[in-house]
Design a protein around this motif. Structure first.
Motif, PDB file in Angstrom:
ATOM      1  N   GLU A 255       0.803  -1.226   0.000  1.00  0.00           N
ATOM      2  CA  GLU A 255       0.000   0.000   0.000  1.00  0.00           C
ATOM      3  C   GLU A 255       0.834   1.274   0.000  1.00  0.00           C
ATOM      4  N   SER A 256       2.023   1.213   0.587  1.00  0.00           N
ATOM      5  CA  SER A 256       2.833   2.436   0.726  1.00  0.00           C
ATOM      6  C   SER A 256       4.069   2.450  -0.165  1.00  0.00           C
ATOM      7  N   GLY A 257       4.256   1.431  -1.003  1.00  0.00           N
ATOM      8  CA  GLY A 257       5.462   1.384  -1.829  1.00  0.00           C
ATOM      9  C   GLY A 257       6.718   1.334  -0.967  1.00  0.00           C
ATOM     10  N   TRP A 258       6.714   0.424   0.011  1.00  0.00           N
ATOM     11  CA  TRP A 258       7.836   0.268   0.939  1.00  0.00           C
ATOM     12  C   TRP A 258       8.112   1.573   1.696  1.00  0.00           C
ATOM     13  N   GLY A 259       7.032   2.281   2.017  1.00  0.00           N
ATOM     14  CA  GLY A 259       7.160   3.488   2.820  1.00  0.00           C
ATOM     15  C   GLY A 259       7.344   4.763   2.023  1.00  0.00           C
ATOM     16  N   SER A 260       7.420   4.668   0.704  1.00  0.00           N
ATOM     17  CA  SER A 260       7.667   5.877  -0.090  1.00  0.00           C
ATOM     18  C   SER A 260       6.388   6.653  -0.402  1.00  0.00           C
ATOM     19  N   HIS A 261       5.212   6.051  -0.169  1.00  0.00           N
ATOM     20  CA  HIS A 261       3.946   6.719  -0.467  1.00  0.00           C
ATOM     21  C   HIS A 261       2.985   6.629   0.722  1.00  0.00           C
ATOM     22  N   VAL A 262       3.478   6.924   1.896  1.00  0.00           N
ATOM     23  CA  VAL A 262       2.642   6.931   3.091  1.00  0.00           C
ATOM     24  C   VAL A 262       1.694   8.124   2.996  1.00  0.00           C
ATOM     25  N   ILE A 263       0.449   7.906   3.353  1.00  0.00           N
ATOM     26  CA  ILE A 263      -0.528   8.997   3.339  1.00  0.00           C
ATOM     27  C   ILE A 263      -0.436   9.708   4.683  1.00  0.00           C
ATOM     28  N   GLY A 264      -0.171  11.002   4.639  1.00  0.00           N
ATOM     29  CA  GLY A 264       0.115  11.724   5.872  1.00  0.00           C
ATOM     30  C   GLY A 264       1.444  11.234   6.404  1.00  0.00           C
ATOM     31  N   ARG A 265       1.533  11.046   7.699  1.00  0.00           N
ATOM     32  CA  ARG A 265       2.781  10.530   8.273  1.00  0.00           C
ATOM     33  C   ARG A 265       2.724   9.048   8.588  1.00  0.00           C
ATOM     34  N   PHE A 266       1.504   8.506   8.827  1.00  0.00           N
ATOM     35  CA  PHE A 266       1.445   7.133   9.332  1.00  0.00           C
ATOM     36  C   PHE A 266       0.417   6.215   8.672  1.00  0.00           C
ATOM     37  N   ASN A 267      -0.332   6.655   7.674  1.00  0.00           N
ATOM     38  CA  ASN A 267      -1.311   5.765   7.041  1.00  0.00           C
ATOM     39  C   ASN A 267      -0.581   4.896   6.024  1.00  0.00           C
ATOM     40  N   ILE A 268       0.010   3.821   6.523  1.00  0.00           N
ATOM     41  CA  ILE A 268       0.817   2.923   5.693  1.00  0.00           C
ATOM     42  C   ILE A 268      -0.028   1.888   4.954  1.00  0.00           C
ATOM     43  N   PHE A 269      -1.325   1.814   5.253  1.00  0.00           N
ATOM     44  CA  PHE A 269      -2.199   0.827   4.623  1.00  0.00           C
ATOM     45  C   PHE A 269      -3.157   1.428   3.605  1.00  0.00           C
ATOM     46  N   GLY A 270      -3.145   2.726   3.441  1.00  0.00           N
ATOM     47  CA  GLY A 270      -4.073   3.351   2.512  1.00  0.00           C
ATOM     48  C   GLY A 270      -5.515   3.197   2.953  1.00  0.00           C
ATOM     49  N   ILE A 271      -5.768   3.351   4.245  1.00  0.00           N
ATOM     50  CA  ILE A 271      -7.120   3.188   4.771  1.00  0.00           C
ATOM     51  C   ILE A 271      -7.926   4.458   4.480  1.00  0.00           C
ATOM     52  N   THR A 272      -9.032   4.258   3.760  1.00  0.00           N
ATOM     53  CA  THR A 272      -9.900   5.388   3.420  1.00  0.00           C
ATOM     54  C   THR A 272     -10.739   5.788   4.630  1.00  0.00           C
ATOM     55  N   ARG A 273     -11.357   6.945   4.528  1.00  0.00           N
ATOM     56  CA  ARG A 273     -12.139   7.484   5.651  1.00  0.00           C
ATOM     57  C   ARG A 273     -13.200   6.505   6.110  1.00  0.00           C
ATOM     58  N   GLY A 274     -14.019   6.006   5.228  1.00  0.00           N
ATOM     59  CA  GLY A 274     -15.116   5.129   5.632  1.00  0.00           C
ATOM     60  C   GLY A 274     -16.215   5.913   6.320  1.00  0.00           C
ATOM     61  N   SER A 275     -17.339   5.268   6.567  1.00  0.00           N
ATOM     62  CA  SER A 275     -18.508   5.970   7.092  1.00  0.00           C
ATOM     63  C   SER A 275     -18.470   6.189   8.598  1.00  0.00           C
ATOM     64  N   GLY A 276     -17.770   5.358   9.352  1.00  0.00           N
ATOM     65  CA  GLY A 276     -17.805   5.481  10.803  1.00  0.00           C
ATOM     66  C   GLY A 276     -16.633   6.232  11.407  1.00  0.00           C
ATOM     67  N   TYR A 277     -15.790   6.814  10.595  1.00  0.00           N
ATOM     68  CA  TYR A 277     -14.574   7.483  11.084  1.00  0.00           C
ATOM     69  C   TYR A 277     -14.813   8.984  11.144  1.00  0.00           C
ATOM     70  N   ASP A 278     -14.446   9.604  12.285  1.00  0.00           N
ATOM     71  CA  ASP A 278     -14.637  11.047  12.407  1.00  0.00           C
ATOM     72  C   ASP A 278     -13.350  11.785  12.752  1.00  0.00           C
ATOM     73  N   GLY A 279     -12.197  11.134  12.526  1.00  0.00           N
ATOM     74  CA  GLY A 279     -10.903  11.761  12.783  1.00  0.00           C
ATOM     75  C   GLY A 279     -10.422  12.564  11.585  1.00  0.00           C
ATOM     76  N   PRO A 280      -9.182  13.055  11.661  1.00  0.00           N
ATOM     77  CA  PRO A 280      -8.630  13.853  10.567  1.00  0.00           C
ATOM     78  C   PRO A 280      -8.456  13.030   9.286  1.00  0.00           C
ATOM     79  N   VAL A 281      -8.631  13.695   8.139  1.00  0.00           N
ATOM     80  CA  VAL A 281      -8.518  13.044   6.834  1.00  0.00           C
ATOM     81  C   VAL A 281      -7.711  13.908   5.876  1.00  0.00           C
ATOM     82  N   LEU A 282      -7.237  13.272   4.814  1.00  0.00           N
ATOM     83  CA  LEU A 282      -6.539  13.951   3.722  1.00  0.00           C
ATOM     84  C   LEU A 282      -7.174  13.524   2.407  1.00  0.00           C
TER      85      LEU A 282
END
Length: 169
Positions: A32-59
């Motif tokens: 998901e992160s290209g061995w860490g080269s495409h991390v979303i934000g600083r720590f989203n290493i799995f490419g987890i999308t917002r989804g319907s039940g999440y209310d935290g920060p997003v990009l």
């Protein structure tokens, strides 16, 4: 970061996730992160999308999705940028998607586990101690974990590579 550095960095945290095999966690993150080269934000290493039940920060990030229909749409601010027909009745979408923006690696790992424990993946959970079997099960239910039609093959290659790198970590 090299693949070896990525494994060395993630392995201690992955080993603390006792419910899942470290090689699955690391292979999923590497893919998901290209061995860490495409991390979303600083720590989203799995490419987890917002989804319907999440209310935290997003990009809002440009990414690739795969679907079996040429007319999939997303709710604003997410949107389709481009659709390309592929062989076998699949379509590659270039899209803007909202992804979770985690404050720490442990927060991301904990959330990843929660995603995998959702009822739609419950059938896969008994296989979680075998990385290959778990990946296979995640893709055989009514709701598949990944949209990539080659996900199982790609993940199995990643798991083999991660195992080799873990031996040197």
């Amino acid at each position: 970061m090299t693949p070896q550095e990525f494994v060395t960095w993630l392995l201690p945290s992955a080993r603390r996730q006792i419910d899942l095999t470290p090689e699955f966690i690391i292979a999923q993150a590497a893919l998901e992160s290209g061995w860490g080269s495409h991390v979303i934000g600083r720590f989203n290493i799995f490419g987890i999308t917002r989804g319907s039940g999440y209310d935290g920060p997003v990009l809002l990030v440009t990414t690739t999705e795969y679907h079996s229909s040429p007319s999939v749409s997303y709710q604003k601010p997410e949107k389709v940028l481009q659709v390309t027909a592929l062989m076998g009745g699949h379509y590659r979408y270039k899209v803007k998607r909202l992804f979770r923006d985690y404050g720490s690696l442990d927060e991301c790992l904990t959330d990843h586990k929660q995603v995998l424990m959702q009822p739609c993946f419950r059938h896969a959970w008994p296989y979680r101690h075998s990385a290959e079997d778990f990946v296979e099960q995640l893709q055989c239910g009514a709701r598949k974990y990944a949209t990539d039609p080659n996900y199982v093959n790609v993940m199995n290659r990643m798991i083999r590579e991660v195992r080799k790198l873990m031996a040197d970590a």
